[in-house]
Design a protein around this motif. Structure first.
Motif, PDB file in Angstrom:
ATOM      1  N   LEU A   1       0.837  -1.193   0.000  1.00 61.69           N
ATOM      2  CA  LEU A   1       0.000   0.000   0.000  1.00 61.69           C
ATOM      3  C   LEU A   1       0.872   1.243   0.000  1.00 61.69           C
ATOM      4  O   LEU A   1       1.911   1.277   0.668  1.00 61.69           O
ATOM      5  N   HIS A   2       0.429   2.242  -0.747  1.00 64.66           N
ATOM      6  CA  HIS A   2       1.074   3.554  -0.733  1.00 64.66           C
ATOM      7  C   HIS A   2       0.167   4.484   0.058  1.00 64.66           C
ATOM      8  O   HIS A   2      -0.956   4.772  -0.347  1.00 64.66           O
ATOM      9  N   ILE A   3       0.663   4.940   1.216  1.00 67.97           N
ATOM     10  CA  ILE A   3      -0.093   5.832   2.094  1.00 67.97           C
ATOM     11  C   ILE A   3       0.490   7.229   1.951  1.00 67.97           C
ATOM     12  O   ILE A   3       1.702   7.419   2.114  1.00 67.97           O
ATOM     13  N   ASP A   4      -0.359   8.234   1.652  1.00 70.26           N
ATOM     14  CA  ASP A   4       0.167   9.590   1.480  1.00 70.26           C
ATOM     15  C   ASP A   4       0.355  10.269   2.830  1.00 70.26           C
ATOM     16  O   ASP A   4       0.101   9.670   3.894  1.00 70.26           O
ATOM     17  N   GLY A   5       0.812  11.527   2.783  1.00 72.22           N
ATOM     18  CA  GLY A   5       1.100  12.252   4.020  1.00 72.22           C
ATOM     19  C   GLY A   5      -0.104  12.489   4.887  1.00 72.22           C
ATOM     20  O   GLY A   5       0.022  12.757   6.090  1.00 72.22           O
ATOM     21  N   ASP A   6      -1.315  12.440   4.319  1.00 72.70           N
ATOM     22  CA  ASP A   6      -2.549  12.635   5.084  1.00 72.70           C
ATOM     23  C   ASP A   6      -3.116  11.328   5.612  1.00 72.70           C
ATOM     24  O   ASP A   6      -4.205  11.313   6.190  1.00 72.70           O
ATOM     25  N   GLY A   7      -2.385  10.229   5.395  1.00 68.13           N
ATOM     26  CA  GLY A   7      -2.846   8.940   5.891  1.00 68.13           C
ATOM     27  C   GLY A   7      -3.854   8.247   5.002  1.00 68.13           C
ATOM     28  O   GLY A   7      -4.489   7.278   5.414  1.00 68.13           O
ATOM     29  N   ARG A   8      -4.011   8.729   3.767  1.00 68.78           N
ATOM     30  CA  ARG A   8      -4.947   8.103   2.833  1.00 68.78           C
ATOM     31  C   ARG A   8      -4.206   7.136   1.908  1.00 68.78           C
ATOM     32  O   ARG A   8      -3.035   7.338   1.590  1.00 68.78           O
ATOM     33  N   ILE A   9      -4.921   6.139   1.465  1.00 68.32           N
ATOM     34  CA  ILE A   9      -4.342   5.126   0.589  1.00 68.32           C
ATOM     35  C   ILE A   9      -4.385   5.637  -0.850  1.00 68.32           C
ATOM     36  O   ILE A   9      -5.459   5.899  -1.394  1.00 68.32           O
ATOM     37  N   ARG A  10      -3.230   5.784  -1.449  1.00 69.26           N
ATOM     38  CA  ARG A  10      -3.164   6.190  -2.854  1.00 69.26           C
ATOM     39  C   ARG A  10      -3.258   4.987  -3.791  1.00 69.26           C
ATOM     40  O   ARG A  10      -3.938   5.038  -4.806  1.00 69.26           O
TER      41      ARG A  10
ATOM     42  N   GLY B   1      -8.078   6.016  -1.794  1.00 65.60           N
ATOM     43  CA  GLY B   1      -8.764   7.191  -1.272  1.00 65.60           C
ATOM     44  C   GLY B   1      -9.247   7.063   0.157  1.00 65.60           C
ATOM     45  O   GLY B   1      -9.625   8.062   0.778  1.00 65.60           O
ATOM     46  N   GLN B   2      -9.234   5.854   0.714  1.00 66.73           N
ATOM     47  CA  GLN B   2      -9.705   5.670   2.086  1.00 66.73           C
ATOM     48  C   GLN B   2      -8.591   5.966   3.091  1.00 66.73           C
ATOM     49  O   GLN B   2      -7.402   5.840   2.786  1.00 66.73           O
ATOM     50  N   VAL B   3      -8.993   6.341   4.299  1.00 63.30           N
ATOM     51  CA  VAL B   3      -8.039   6.586   5.380  1.00 63.30           C
ATOM     52  C   VAL B   3      -7.590   5.237   5.935  1.00 63.30           C
ATOM     53  O   VAL B   3      -8.417   4.390   6.301  1.00 63.30           O
ATOM     54  N   TRP B   4      -6.282   5.033   5.994  1.00 61.46           N
ATOM     55  CA  TRP B   4      -5.714   3.746   6.390  1.00 61.46           C
ATOM     56  C   TRP B   4      -6.161   3.326   7.786  1.00 61.46           C
ATOM     57  O   TRP B   4      -6.582   2.171   7.999  1.00 61.46           O
ATOM     58  N   GLN B   5      -6.112   4.230   8.744  1.00 61.49           N
ATOM     59  CA  GLN B   5      -6.518   3.877  10.105  1.00 61.49           C
ATOM     60  C   GLN B   5      -7.994   3.501  10.176  1.00 61.49           C
ATOM     61  O   GLN B   5      -8.384   2.611  10.934  1.00 61.49           O
ATOM     62  N   ARG B   6      -8.804   4.174   9.372  1.00 60.84           N
ATOM     63  CA  ARG B   6     -10.231   3.837   9.357  1.00 60.84           C
ATOM     64  C   ARG B   6     -10.454   2.456   8.747  1.00 60.84           C
ATOM     65  O   ARG B   6     -11.313   1.693   9.197  1.00 60.84           O
ATOM     66  N   VAL B   7      -9.659   2.124   7.725  1.00 58.76           N
ATOM     67  CA  VAL B   7      -9.758   0.786   7.133  1.00 58.76           C
ATOM     68  C   VAL B   7      -9.472  -0.278   8.181  1.00 58.76           C
ATOM     69  O   VAL B   7     -10.193  -1.271   8.297  1.00 58.76           O
ATOM     70  N   LEU B   8      -8.415  -0.047   8.979  1.00 60.87           N
ATOM     71  CA  LEU B   8      -8.082  -1.009  10.032  1.00 60.87           C
ATOM     72  C   LEU B   8      -9.202  -1.133  11.041  1.00 60.87           C
ATOM     73  O   LEU B   8      -9.543  -2.233  11.489  1.00 60.87           O
TER      74      LEU B   8
END
Length: 401
Positions: free
Chosen positions: A70-79, A95-102
């Motif tokens: 996964l590529h996570i951008d500086g805002d914590g979103r999955i690119r 486009g989803q927030v990684w922490q929210r996905v978890l």
């Protein structure tokens, strides 16, 4: 043609000749440029084709990797996310927030590992990208590896329990047989009062031996459980004094504790009762070996507390120094073989270590423990010791002989 017109004609002819030469040179240069442009176009096409092929290969590799990328951008979103990531975490992730996905998927972070809702264990590695462009996460399924490790650990525990059970049965058999023998003798009607008293004392002695063996076994089994908290070093001295006083008095021995003032400013993390019992076990071990003078000293070494327990007993043979901490290993016929194993378990559970140090006379144990800062304790300037430590050492010395 007159003479005036002749130079002009010559000049014009020279001009045409120069023009023709320049035209030919320009045409040649143009053809060269065309050829170079064609070659560059071919190289560019080849390079573009190679890059497209490389991109296709990389895309194929990412798609077929057994791990998730996964590529996570500086805002914590999955690119970007590869196929494995979409399978593991369900659906489109871009486009989803990684922490929210978890959180939504019920994944729990445990150190560098994720525990997924389906029971899978995933190891996570992270690499930050340049210029604050986020990070790359590589997740690898380690479920099978963890299951094998847990199975091996269970097998080792079962093996250890089997060895301990065999050793315990061997240790219990001797005092139990003696206790049964003495109990049977007490039933004889013609036994006089003196012999009855002697057999009763022997029976009680064997039963107490069994009690010590069971207590040591329980302490050995609980060795890794340490209550959270902290305690002052002088509290450890007080606990040691309370636990050792009866044994010292019965043996007519003395215990001296020498603690520098500076160490009163530190507290040890863990359980004062467990460590106090471990030190008391060393004292009792020295008394059983025949020592009548035991000294506890403390020192400081780069953030660690160094405790030394030395006695004037017969000492430990060099061949036995590496084995004295093994469960059920003892050189005494009356020993349980668990006392020093319990001490080692307790020290290690507090993040420390214990070893036997060479000594000219007697036995010498060194305990190395981590410590944490605490408020300074008041000291007695006349004795150079913490008040409780000085009082304890004096009282034990006076009542020892």
């Amino acid at each position: 043609m007159n003479q005036a017109e002749q130079p002009n004609a010559q000049t014009l002819a020279d001009a045409f000749l120069a023009f023709n030469r320049m035209s030919a040179a320009l045409e040649s240069s143009y053809r060269d440029l065309e050829q170079r442009a064609a070659a560059l176009a071919e190289e560019l096409a080849a390079t573009r084709s190679e890059r497209l092929a490389l991109a296709d290969r990389l895309e194929t590799l990412l798609a077929t990797l057994p791990g998730a990328v996964l590529h996570i951008d500086g805002d914590g979103r999955i690119r970007e996310a590869n196929a494995a990531a979409r399978v593991w975490f369900g659906g489109e992730l871009t486009g989803q927030v990684w922490q929210r996905v978890l959180s939504v998927r019920g994944a729990r972070l445990r150190g560098n590992e994720l525990a997924l809702a389906d029971g899978r264990r995933v190891s996570m590695a992270r690499r930050d990208l340049a210029q604050g462009d986020g990070c790359i996460l590589l997740l690898t399924d380690v479920t099978e590896q963890r299951q094998l490790e847990e199975a091996l650990e269970r097998q080792q525990r079962l093996s250890a329990i089997g060895e301990m059970a065999a050793g315990l049965a061997h240790q219990i058999r001797t005092p139990l047989s003696a206790a049964l023998l003495y109990a049977g003798q007490l039933g004889h009607a013609r036994l006089d009062a003196a012999r009855q008293a002697r057999f009763r004392n022997k029976l009680v002695e064997r039963l107490r031996h069994l009690e010590r063996l069971v207590n040591d076994m329980l302490a050995f089994a609980r060795g890794g459980e340490v209550a959270q908290g902290g305690f002052a070093l002088q509290d450890l001295v007080a606990t040691l004094a309370a636990r050792s006083e009866a044994a010292l008095a019965a043996a007519g021995a003395c215990l001296r504790c020498r603690l520098p003032d500076a160490l009163a400013e530190f507290v040890l993390p863990g359980s004062v009762d467990m460590l106090g019992a471990a030190l008391a076990n060393l004292v009792e071990n020295a008394l059983q070996a025949g020592a009548d003078a035991i000294e506890v000293t403390a020192g400081d070494d780069a953030g660690f507390l160094i405790l030394e327990v030395a006695d004037n007993g017969p000492g430990i043979a060099e061949a036995d120094r590496e084995r004295v901490f093994e469960p059920f290993y003892t050189t005494r016929s009356e020993g349980t073989g668990l006392g020093l194993a319990v001490v080692r378990n307790t020290v290690e559970a507090h993040g420390g270590r214990i070893r036997v140090r060479p000594a000219e006379t007697g036995a010498r144990f060194e305990i190395r423990l981590p410590r944490a800062a605490a408020e300074p304790l008041p000291t007695d300037s006349t004795t150079g010791m913490a008040p409780l430590a000085a009082h304890t050492a004096g009282r034990l010395s006076q009542g020892a002989r």
